[in-house]
Design a protein around this motif. Sequence first.
Motif, PDB file in Angstrom:
ATOM      1  N   ARG A 333       0.840  -1.226   0.181  1.00 53.23           N
ATOM      2  CA  ARG A 333      -0.002  -0.093  -0.088  1.00 53.23           C
ATOM      3  C   ARG A 333       0.998   1.174   0.162  1.00 53.23           C
ATOM      4  O   ARG A 333       1.982   1.297   0.544  1.00 53.23           O
ATOM      5  N   ARG A 334       0.262   2.428  -0.610  1.00 52.79           N
ATOM      6  CA  ARG A 334       0.976   3.579  -0.671  1.00 52.79           C
ATOM      7  C   ARG A 334       1.069   4.093   0.699  1.00 52.79           C
ATOM      8  O   ARG A 334       0.347   3.945   1.547  1.00 52.79           O
ATOM      9  N   ALA A 335       1.805   5.098   1.047  1.00 50.90           N
ATOM     10  CA  ALA A 335       2.089   5.725   2.391  1.00 50.90           C
ATOM     11  C   ALA A 335       1.050   6.517   2.915  1.00 50.90           C
ATOM     12  O   ALA A 335       0.389   6.306   3.931  1.00 50.90           O
ATOM     13  N   GLY A 336       0.297   7.269   2.024  1.00 49.42           N
ATOM     14  CA  GLY A 336      -1.056   7.742   2.334  1.00 49.42           C
ATOM     15  C   GLY A 336      -0.678   9.005   3.223  1.00 49.42           C
ATOM     16  O   GLY A 336       0.610   9.164   3.536  1.00 49.42           O
ATOM     17  N   TYR A 337      -1.529   9.719   3.724  1.00 47.64           N
ATOM     18  CA  TYR A 337      -1.159  11.144   4.743  1.00 47.64           C
ATOM     19  C   TYR A 337      -2.188  10.823   5.722  1.00 47.64           C
ATOM     20  O   TYR A 337      -3.606  10.518   5.402  1.00 47.64           O
ATOM     21  N   ASP A 341      -2.483  15.970   9.104  1.00 49.44           N
ATOM     22  CA  ASP A 341      -1.412  16.609   8.185  1.00 49.44           C
ATOM     23  C   ASP A 341      -2.191  17.277   7.430  1.00 49.44           C
ATOM     24  O   ASP A 341      -1.420  18.068   6.636  1.00 49.44           O
ATOM     25  N   LEU A 342      -3.466  17.261   7.167  1.00 52.45           N
ATOM     26  CA  LEU A 342      -4.160  17.695   5.975  1.00 52.45           C
ATOM     27  C   LEU A 342      -5.302  18.702   6.347  1.00 52.45           C
ATOM     28  O   LEU A 342      -5.976  19.389   5.448  1.00 52.45           O
ATOM     29  N   VAL A 343      -5.648  18.520   7.630  1.00 58.59           N
ATOM     30  CA  VAL A 343      -6.849  19.324   8.193  1.00 58.59           C
ATOM     31  C   VAL A 343      -6.420  20.348   8.926  1.00 58.59           C
ATOM     32  O   VAL A 343      -5.482  20.253   9.935  1.00 58.59           O
ATOM     33  N   ASP A 344      -7.311  21.493   8.846  1.00 62.39           N
ATOM     34  CA  ASP A 344      -7.043  22.570   9.779  1.00 62.39           C
ATOM     35  C   ASP A 344      -8.075  22.278  11.121  1.00 62.39           C
ATOM     36  O   ASP A 344      -9.221  22.454  11.000  1.00 62.39           O
ATOM     37  N   TYR A 345      -7.412  22.048  12.125  1.00 60.40           N
ATOM     38  CA  TYR A 345      -8.149  21.613  13.436  1.00 60.40           C
ATOM     39  C   TYR A 345      -8.286  22.800  14.412  1.00 60.40           C
ATOM     40  O   TYR A 345      -8.587  22.828  15.480  1.00 60.40           O
ATOM     41  N   ASP A 346      -8.128  24.233  13.812  1.00 53.66           N
ATOM     42  CA  ASP A 346      -8.258  25.464  14.448  1.00 53.66           C
ATOM     43  C   ASP A 346      -9.925  25.616  14.413  1.00 53.66           C
ATOM     44  O   ASP A 346     -10.170  26.455  13.368  1.00 53.66           O
ATOM     45  N   GLY A 530       5.882  18.658   6.675  1.00 55.40           N
ATOM     46  CA  GLY A 530       6.495  19.265   7.597  1.00 55.40           C
ATOM     47  C   GLY A 530       7.611  20.319   6.750  1.00 55.40           C
ATOM     48  O   GLY A 530       8.157  21.043   7.321  1.00 55.40           O
ATOM     49  N   THR A 531       7.865  19.771   5.271  1.00 59.72           N
ATOM     50  CA  THR A 531       8.608  20.581   4.462  1.00 59.72           C
ATOM     51  C   THR A 531       8.002  21.579   3.976  1.00 59.72           C
ATOM     52  O   THR A 531       6.928  21.602   3.624  1.00 59.72           O
ATOM     53  N   GLU A 532       8.738  22.692   3.482  1.00 58.93           N
ATOM     54  CA  GLU A 532       8.289  23.543   2.703  1.00 58.93           C
ATOM     55  C   GLU A 532       7.821  23.162   1.306  1.00 58.93           C
ATOM     56  O   GLU A 532       6.685  23.796   0.785  1.00 58.93           O
ATOM     57  N   ARG A 533       8.516  22.226   0.780  1.00 57.92           N
ATOM     58  CA  ARG A 533       7.928  21.593  -0.502  1.00 57.92           C
ATOM     59  C   ARG A 533       6.330  21.216  -0.439  1.00 57.92           C
ATOM     60  O   ARG A 533       5.706  21.314  -1.196  1.00 57.92           O
ATOM     61  N   PHE A 534       6.331  20.417   0.967  1.00 57.17           N
ATOM     62  CA  PHE A 534       5.046  19.714   1.053  1.00 57.17           C
ATOM     63  C   PHE A 534       3.937  20.908   0.974  1.00 57.17           C
ATOM     64  O   PHE A 534       3.036  20.879   0.331  1.00 57.17           O
ATOM     65  N   GLN A 535       4.414  22.007   1.730  1.00 57.71           N
ATOM     66  CA  GLN A 535       3.407  22.925   2.046  1.00 57.71           C
ATOM     67  C   GLN A 535       3.098  23.774   0.952  1.00 57.71           C
ATOM     68  O   GLN A 535       1.940  23.995   0.711  1.00 57.71           O
ATOM     69  N   GLN A 536       3.922  23.872   0.074  1.00 61.44           N
ATOM     70  CA  GLN A 536       3.627  24.783  -1.369  1.00 61.44           C
ATOM     71  C   GLN A 536       2.751  23.710  -2.128  1.00 61.44           C
ATOM     72  O   GLN A 536       1.835  24.286  -2.894  1.00 61.44           O
TER      73      GLN A 536
END
Length: 940
Positions: A333-337, A341-346, A530-536
């Motif tokens: 299986r792929r790693a997934g997320y 890491d994907l949701v705004d919990y605020d 957690g990386t800038e590349r992911f965030q972009q």
Amino acid sequence: MRLSTLLLTLLCAFFCGSVMGQVVLKGTISDDDNGETLIGASVLAKGTTTGTVTDFDGNWELTVSGLPTILQFSYLGFATKEIEVTSPDQDLNIRLGADDGTTFEEVVVTGRRISEKQQQAALTMETLDAIAIKETPAANFYDGLGSLKDVDLTAASLGFKIVNTRGFNSTNPVRSLQTIDGVDNQSPGLNFSLGNFLGASELDVNRVNLVVGASSAFYGPNAFNGVIAMETKDPFLQQGFSAQLKVAERNLFEGGIRWAEAFKNKDGHDWVAYKINLFGFRADDWVADNFDPVFDTDLAASNPGGYDAVNRYGDEEDSGADFSSVLGLGEIRRAGYKEEDLVDYDSENLKAGLAVHFRLNPAKTLESTELLLASNYSTGTTVYQGDNRFSLKGIQFFQHRIELRNRDNFFLRAYATHEDAGESYDPYFTALQLQEAHKTDAAWRTDYLNYWTTFITPQVEALEGFPDCRNSSIPADQRCSVAEFRQQRRDFYASEEVQSLLPGYHAEARTRAQSGNSSDPDAVDFYEVGTERFQQAFDSISSNLIGQGGTRLFDRSALFHLHGEKQFRGVYKPNENSGLDLTVGANYRLYTPNSQGTILLDTMGRNIDTQEFGIYGGGTMNINNRYRISASLRADKNENFDLLFSPAASIVYTPTATTTLRASFSSAIRNPTLNDQYLNYNVGRAVLLGNIDGIQDLITVESLVDFLNTGDVDTIRRFDVAPIQPEQVRTFELGARTTIGERLYLDATYYYSRYTDFIGFNLGVRASVRPQSPPTGVQAYRVAANATEVVTTQGFSIGSNLYFADYYSLNGNYSWNRLNTETDDPIIPAFNTPEHKFNIGVSGRNVPLSLFGKPVNDFGFSVNYKWVDTFIFEGSPQFTGPIESYGMLDAQLNFTAKNINTTFKIGASNLLDNQVYQVYGGPRIGRLAYASATYNLSKK
């Protein structure tokens, strides 16, 4: 205005009030039949928590903050009265008559237990009034509904709670209707309400009436399993300044203010009044971090090649990832997320409202015709769970209302609701897009397999003990057979030594597959959280619209509603104790969807605006104050569906002043939502389709699997899906309520419901198939569809209140709900309801208490224990699984400091911090301890 600035403003406003004059009112309460005084009868200042009870001589005394005010007088087994008090010298010696035999526990309008509309519908109701809101041990009034009889309250997140009754619970509650002052609180695009996220501020809630069961006859379509009817405070009757601050665990901080004022004309009569409400909330939401394998999937968490976790997205089953023929590799299986890491919990919520009321004949006060103008705005961020988990970020609602009404006579109401999805997006689809941007599923599988066969397999087979019975150095006649070698090889891979090494080998292969080195020319390195590349990459995907390379939802839909009703009193009156009353009404609604094709089929200039209208009428015949016979009929027509009828009838018998018996028949319809009709939503692994026109030539999933295994096209089975139709329910109900002695009250109900044309969905595939060749152009679809089978349910509930020792009450209720029909029809929606549940609690009001030798004013407390049985929650395939039985203990203490007009409350929901799932796929719900202060300063 930033939310932090708003809350600081509320904090300042909270402590800026000045004390106004108070008025002492006195009187007696007696039995209208024989004149005997009533001991322990209740007196309540409507819309407040200020109240008292009569003494042994039937006398009472109550201090109110100002006049005019509405007093409510009630006693078990008697009809409640409301009196408007305009002068401290007014005669307040009240005589209560026998109960009218309805099933309601609280007054709604002057002189009657419930409105005529509700009487004729013959519905069962639970009520949360001002005192119950004050005393609820839950963190807020909406959560307090969960302790009522027949009620299921589900938390999909801290900001999104769902109330349902009598089964077929869902995280998208399309089978229940929520209104605020008669206005449907649904999202125009989603076609259901988002709990109280877009509802009323607690400071402005006067009461919540929860109608249980089918109730379309007067409430219209979608009042399928129940109605949550909120009533807000009248600015003519509840004037002054109120403020509330609340702090709690999870960094929860909320505040609200309410200001209401009325102006008099030259004759000294109130003629115009207004109210302003402002509410703000923020908290760290519950985190959905269930990493157990999805229920009923094949791979365990111990599988070294990975598995499908509940709250990890992108790791779902892929038919091409089964390499069981390659020893040691197995299924991968792929790693997934992870969702976190994907949701705004605020979680944040802001509500603002303004209402202006005009009395067109001020001299008639409550009996005057009124013109109402109201506007409400709501916005916020929370997590919503439907087919996927969705991050509702910056969603906005605008609602405007104009109404002309005369209490218990007529109303003409028009309102409009507009919504804007803001920056809301689909985290599940976002995970798929992130992985696809890294490399395709096919490329990832190929890279994983190639690394395994090139590097891992030689490492394993170089280990000591690997079978060499086929070695060329061994004489041919001593070598083992091919079959024996293969078995020895399998046994070696299954050995404890090799099995212990497999997780490390898979980690190596996964690391290689996560790199951008691939035969796929578009492949790049995995986007690490957690990386800038992911965030972009995440920001780019979640900010672009679905269909334009992203996962953001666009929804600026609206609905427009017009509703009128007229009541006719005493149409036929043969004697003083008998009479016939009638009610007639009609409504019209227009939906104007606007999703720009991200959700619905509103593309290429297609107009999917939808209209519907309904008319209804009914009558109630009261015969000698012992029998009440009611009947009503409603007709509804949606432009896309046939005319449908919703009849209702009941008979209520009152053999004594303290006992009523009831038998009723009620019905409801539910029109397919806009999603059921026009949905066109690609979630990555399937396309979700509405079905207004019917769908043809789909291949069954099972037959496609057979074809993949055999290559025989004769195994292919095709089917069509008929156009979607409304679903309907018919319910038969028996009820009884009685008072035993002067202290014990009982209310019991049994129901039997019959459902037809349930709305669910079919799964199918479109593909091009040829003998002995892999299928091409494969696309999976989930299509809205009706079930062909009839489904029946039944249930029983009983509630009791025992009043003792002058200040205390022991409360309890039990509910039993069962799905009778056993069927394998995949269309039948999930029942999603525990067979057994109960609440038991004790409370005290105005308990005499001293602290450090000084009396504590208006001390109260309540404790409630709730238990829910195990059940299977069925949602989407990702979110279907068991909810284990659980118990939750809520408790609170409150007291009022009269010199500063402030009520303080401390408490906790789930006091023992029993971490529980209330919905499969949602977060674990733990303790929420809180403290609040509510300031009330009534204006003369």
